[in-house]
Write an enzyme that holds these catalytic residues in place. Structure first.
Site, short mmCIF file in Angstrom:
data_model
loop_
_atom_site.label_atom_id
_atom_site.label_comp_id
_atom_site.label_asym_id
_atom_site.label_seq_id
_atom_site.Cartn_x
_atom_site.Cartn_y
_atom_site.Cartn_z
N HIS A 19 7.20 -4.63 40.82
CA HIS A 19 7.22 -3.96 41.95
C HIS A 19 9.08 -3.51 42.46
O HIS A 19 9.87 -4.18 41.51
CB HIS A 19 7.08 -4.75 43.04
N HIS A 22 11.51 -6.96 41.59
CA HIS A 22 12.20 -7.14 40.54
C HIS A 22 12.76 -5.42 40.37
O HIS A 22 14.09 -5.79 40.05
CB HIS A 22 11.38 -6.73 39.45
N CYS A 127 3.40 -26.77 41.05
CA CYS A 127 3.05 -26.13 41.16
C CYS A 127 3.23 -24.97 39.93
O CYS A 127 4.31 -24.51 39.45
CB CYS A 127 4.23 -25.46 42.59
N LYS A 306 8.17 -12.06 52.77
CA LYS A 306 8.69 -11.51 51.69
C LYS A 306 7.54 -10.92 50.52
O LYS A 306 6.48 -10.96 50.31
CB LYS A 306 9.04 -12.60 51.00
N LYS A 309 4.16 -10.75 44.54
CA LYS A 309 3.06 -10.54 44.17
C LYS A 309 1.93 -12.01 44.83
O LYS A 309 0.91 -11.46 44.72
CB LYS A 309 2.82 -11.26 42.15
O1 ME8 Z 1 10.97 -16.38 39.48
N1 ME8 Z 1 12.75 -9.81 47.53
O2 ME8 Z 1 10.94 -14.97 37.94
P1 ME8 Z 1 10.15 -13.58 38.65
C1 ME8 Z 1 13.68 -9.11 46.71
N2 ME8 Z 1 10.64 -16.37 35.66
N3 ME8 Z 1 13.78 -9.85 45.45
C2 ME8 Z 1 12.81 -9.97 45.49
C3 ME8 Z 1 11.42 -9.99 45.60
C4 ME8 Z 1 11.40 -9.58 46.84
N4 ME8 Z 1 10.77 -9.22 47.79
N5 ME8 Z 1 10.60 -10.22 44.60
C5 ME8 Z 1 11.00 -10.58 44.02
C6 ME8 Z 1 11.36 -16.13 38.25
N6 ME8 Z 1 12.05 -10.72 43.59
C7 ME8 Z 1 11.67 -16.61 36.98
C8 ME8 Z 1 14.06 -16.54 37.08
S1 ME8 Z 1 15.64 -16.75 35.87
C9 ME8 Z 1 16.13 -17.75 34.50
C10 ME8 Z 1 13.54 -16.86 36.15
C11 ME8 Z 1 13.37 -10.68 42.57
O3 ME8 Z 1 8.99 -13.04 38.41
C12 ME8 Z 1 14.70 -11.28 42.86
O4 ME8 Z 1 15.65 -11.09 42.24
O5 ME8 Z 1 9.54 -14.39 40.28
C13 ME8 Z 1 13.66 -12.82 42.88
O6 ME8 Z 1 14.53 -14.58 42.29
C14 ME8 Z 1 12.81 -12.81 41.31
O7 ME8 Z 1 12.69 -11.03 41.41
C15 ME8 Z 1 12.01 -13.56 40.82
O8 ME8 Z 1 11.24 -13.08 39.32
#
Ligand code: ME8
Length: 701
Positions: A19, A22, A127, A306, A309
């Protein structure tokens, strides 16, 4: 010191489709890499997917397919989404890559050999969405995750531990000595105070999770997903495996004879602690130089919440693509939200930004300048800078300053301010053109030299600005560049080396087409509000919608859990909220079961209706002002006008869903919904109320 640049994004979980959140981090990484490359810096941009763990295992199980098939499908969706956004990464790492798995096992063995991993027993609350054990208040037998509001799982099993506690002092010293390590400053302070509060050893293996990398010599256990995932930043470059050879080049650097790293990790604030505490501790233990900077950005918000998902309120990339070009999306995200801070994203703000800065600002400068080159100089841009008028000198001086500011701010990741500087160059030259009225000069043969000077300055400013903005607006920059008759592509030229008025071979300006269309705000917003996706999204964020565990998130179907016709025939509890087009009550099929943690997400509160009026041209809607015990009353639109007259409801005590994302209907924002029973054949709403006095704002549980 080597002149290389290495930037990473988080690797994304494959439990939901990509989304805007990302896309945000990944667009920033892309725009930064393009900027560095344009300035001659050898750069490497890594992104990818985080594919192990209990949550992903369960997601595949829910879908009834093999985990590998599930992860492959979601990875494809991410790749397609990023390709569509013109993101040019150098490597896509998957934690299921054999080379990564091999390297993670090497890292494990190294940490164990150095005495930082030991075996023990873990009991605690976990969690699956955070992939994290949580501290829980003593005596709480049904704790929920504060982030996901879902019930935590009790885990009691044998586990390996990483001696995180041994790193408390070393980490604090490191933060102290390297103020650039965690940025911005506020996040650094947050991390320091977290570490000062004490670090406990970290459980780094699970026996109950099968979908993961096996612990070397103890295959009963899989390696904790965050140890697995964080390692991607080095394994992707070839650390611990023979498959890639970028580690020396992109990770390692040397300053004053000491090994240091050039790496920049871009992460959202949701995963600060993993990157700023656990990751450096693992690296210190393994004696690998730490990344130079973990830059922590804010969250994109919708209705103050925020986007993500779990909430189901994230703007879908398909919706964006339907109405905005890639360059518009990229520009908006970098310009509107100061990098590092949270930022509300609305379609209205996007359209306003596009119209003001892109259509009117850059687009207008390009088309007016090139049209004048065509009309007054037969398409051959003049290059007359010798006899510059005083005001032309001013434009040039201001542009030089703007260029410097742009580079400084951009390099410091202040994209918004960098772009503001570039746009100040545009505003300056726009004023200069208007002041000099070249259209009048063109009619006077004696003013030919002045006209040449004015158009030369306008054209040259445009050229310089296009070079600056190319990393953010790659398509548009290239299109304008071509229309200007310039050779090559703007991303191939270093703006720092582009000197004012330098000799250039310039082809004739032939076709001038607008760089950006002017967007029609009302039309686009209404199209989006009436679109299927938007309706589904609004439904998703309602309390009874499946949470992020819903198959919708992984399969992309827009199955709507609401069954209005079926429910309308039965008396049932109804949450009355109008859909955008009319006021059909949305009801849950009574057979659908939800878990307690789904219910906990719903914030039900007592309220009093203070004012009520009909909404013009909407027979079923009442616009209510409601006292929920907050500083100011809230506005709620309710589909009850056919059954309740406005004066009838004023003063009524009601129950509302207080944490519903705002929705716009008929031009009015609705901030919640009221509860009513849906009675009889027609589903007549009967407002829910109380048998005795309850203060406004009281929560129902
Ligand atoms: O946390 N606003 O993956 P994830 C801004 N797999 N950025 C956002 C956002 C939002 N509302 N939502 C998501 C993970 N992001 C782990 C990470 S790294 C070694 C492992 C972006 O799929 C932002 O960069 O939940 C956030 O930190 C990341 O997606 C979380 O992605």
């Amino acid at each position: 010191m080597k002149n290389t640049f290495y930037v990473t994004t988080p690797i994304y979980y494959v439990n939901a489709e990509p989304h805007i959140g990302h896309a945000y981090t990944t667009i920033v990484a892309d725009a930064l890499t393009k900027f560095k490359r344009q300035r001659g810096i050898d750069s490497f941009f890594l992104t990818g997917t985080d594919e192990h763990g209990i949550n992903i295992e369960r997601k595949a199980e829910e879908r009834g397919i093999a985990v590998k098939q599930h992860v492959d499908e979601i990875v494809d969706k991410f790749k397609t989404a990023f390709a569509r956004l013109d993101i040019n990464y150098d490597r896509w790492i998957r934690t299921t890559d054999a080379a990564h798995e091999e390297a993670v096992q090497k890292l494990w063995t190294l940490l164990k050999e150095k005495g930082y991993i030991y075996k023990g027993h873990y009991e605690g609350w976990f969690c699956g969405n955070c992939n994290e054990f949580k501290e829980v208040e003593a005596g709480d037998e049904n704790p929920t995750c504060p982030t996901h509001l879902k019930a935590l799982e009790r885990v009691a099993e044998a586990s390996y531990f990483f001696k995180l506690s041994a790193f408390q002092e070393r980490l604090l010293k490191y933060y102290e000595a390297h103020p650039e390590f965690v940025q911005p400053e506020a996040r650094r302070n947050e991390v320091i105070s977290f570490v000062k509060s004490g670090l406990k050893d970290l459980s780094v293996s699970r026996v109950s999770v099968k979908w993961g990398i096996a612990v070397p010599d103890d295959a009963e256990h899989t390696i904790y997903v965050w140890l697995d995932a964080l390692s991607n930043y080095i394994t992707a470059l070839g650390w611990g495996n023979e498959h890639f050879d970028g580690f020396e080049k992109y990770w390692l650097n040397e300053v004053d004879g000491k090994p240091v790293s050039n790496a920049l990790h871009l992460v959202g604030k949701d995963i600060l602690r993993f990157h700023a505490v656990y990751w450096p501790a693992f690296l210190l233990a393994a004696e690998v130089p730490l990344p130079k900077t973990v830059f922590v950005h804010g969250m994109l918000l919708k209705g103050g919440q925020k986007m993500g998902k779990s909430t189901g309120n994230a703007i879908k990339l398909e919706t964006l693509h339907e109405h905005f070009t890639n360059d518009m999306i990229r520009y908006f995200l970098l310009r509107e939200v100061p990098f590092g801070q949270d930022g509300e994203v609305t379609y209205e703000a996007m359209i306003e930004r596009v119209n003001a800065d892109l259509a009117n600002g850059l687009g207008n400068l390009a088309s007016r300048t090139l049209t004048m080159v065509k009309n007054y100089f037969a398409g051959q841009p003049p290059r007359a800078f010798d006899a510059e008028a005083d005001d032309a000198k001013g434009v040039r001086a201001a542009l030089t300053q703007a260029k410097e500011k742009f580079d400084d701010e951009y390099a410091a990741l202040n994209f918004s301010r960098a772009l503001e500087a570039a746009w100040s160059g545009i505003a300056n030259v726009d004023k200069f053109i208007t002041d000099n009225q070249p259209w009048k000069l063109a009619k006077d043969e004696a003013a030919r030299a002045k006209l040449e000077a004015v158009i030369s300055t306008a054209y040259e400013t445009l050229r310089q600005v296009v070079l600056l903005v190319a990393p953010v607006l790659p398509h548009t920059a290239k299109a304008i560049w071509q229309q200007m008759g310039l050779a090559g592509e703007p991303l191939q030229f270093n703006p720092r080396e582009a000197t004012w008025g330098e000799a250039l071979e310039i082809a004739k300006v032939e076709n001038v087409t607008p760089a950006f269309p002017k967007l029609n705000k009302e039309k686009i917003v209404s199209e989006i509000e009436n679109s299927e996706d938007h309706q589904a999204m609004a439904t998703d964020s309602q309390p009874n919608a499946p949470s992020d565990a819903s198959p919708k998130a992984t399969t992309g179907t827009t199955a709507n859990p609401v069954a209005p016709t079926e429910a309308a025939n039965k008396p049932s509890a109804t949450a009355t909220t109008p859909s955008s087009d009319d006021t059909k009550p949305a009801t849950v099929a009574s057979s659908e079961k939800i878990a307690i943690d789904d219910f906990i997400k719903v914030e039900l509160r007592a309220a009093t209706i203070l004012e009520a009026e009909r909404v013009p041209k909407a027979d079923k809607l009442l616009r209510l002002q409601v006292d929920v015990g907050e500083a100011t009353p809230r506005q709620i639109l309710a589909g009850i006008a056919e059954y309740y007259a406005p004066e009838e409801v004023v003063g009524k005590k009601i129950v509302i869903v207080a944490n519903l994302a705002p929705r716009k209907m008929r031009g009015f924002e609705s901030n919640g919904m009221l509860l009513a029973a849906s009675v009889g054949e027609n589903g007549r709403p009967v407002l829910a109320t109380f048998g005795e006095e309850v203060p406004n704002g009281t929560r129902l549980k």
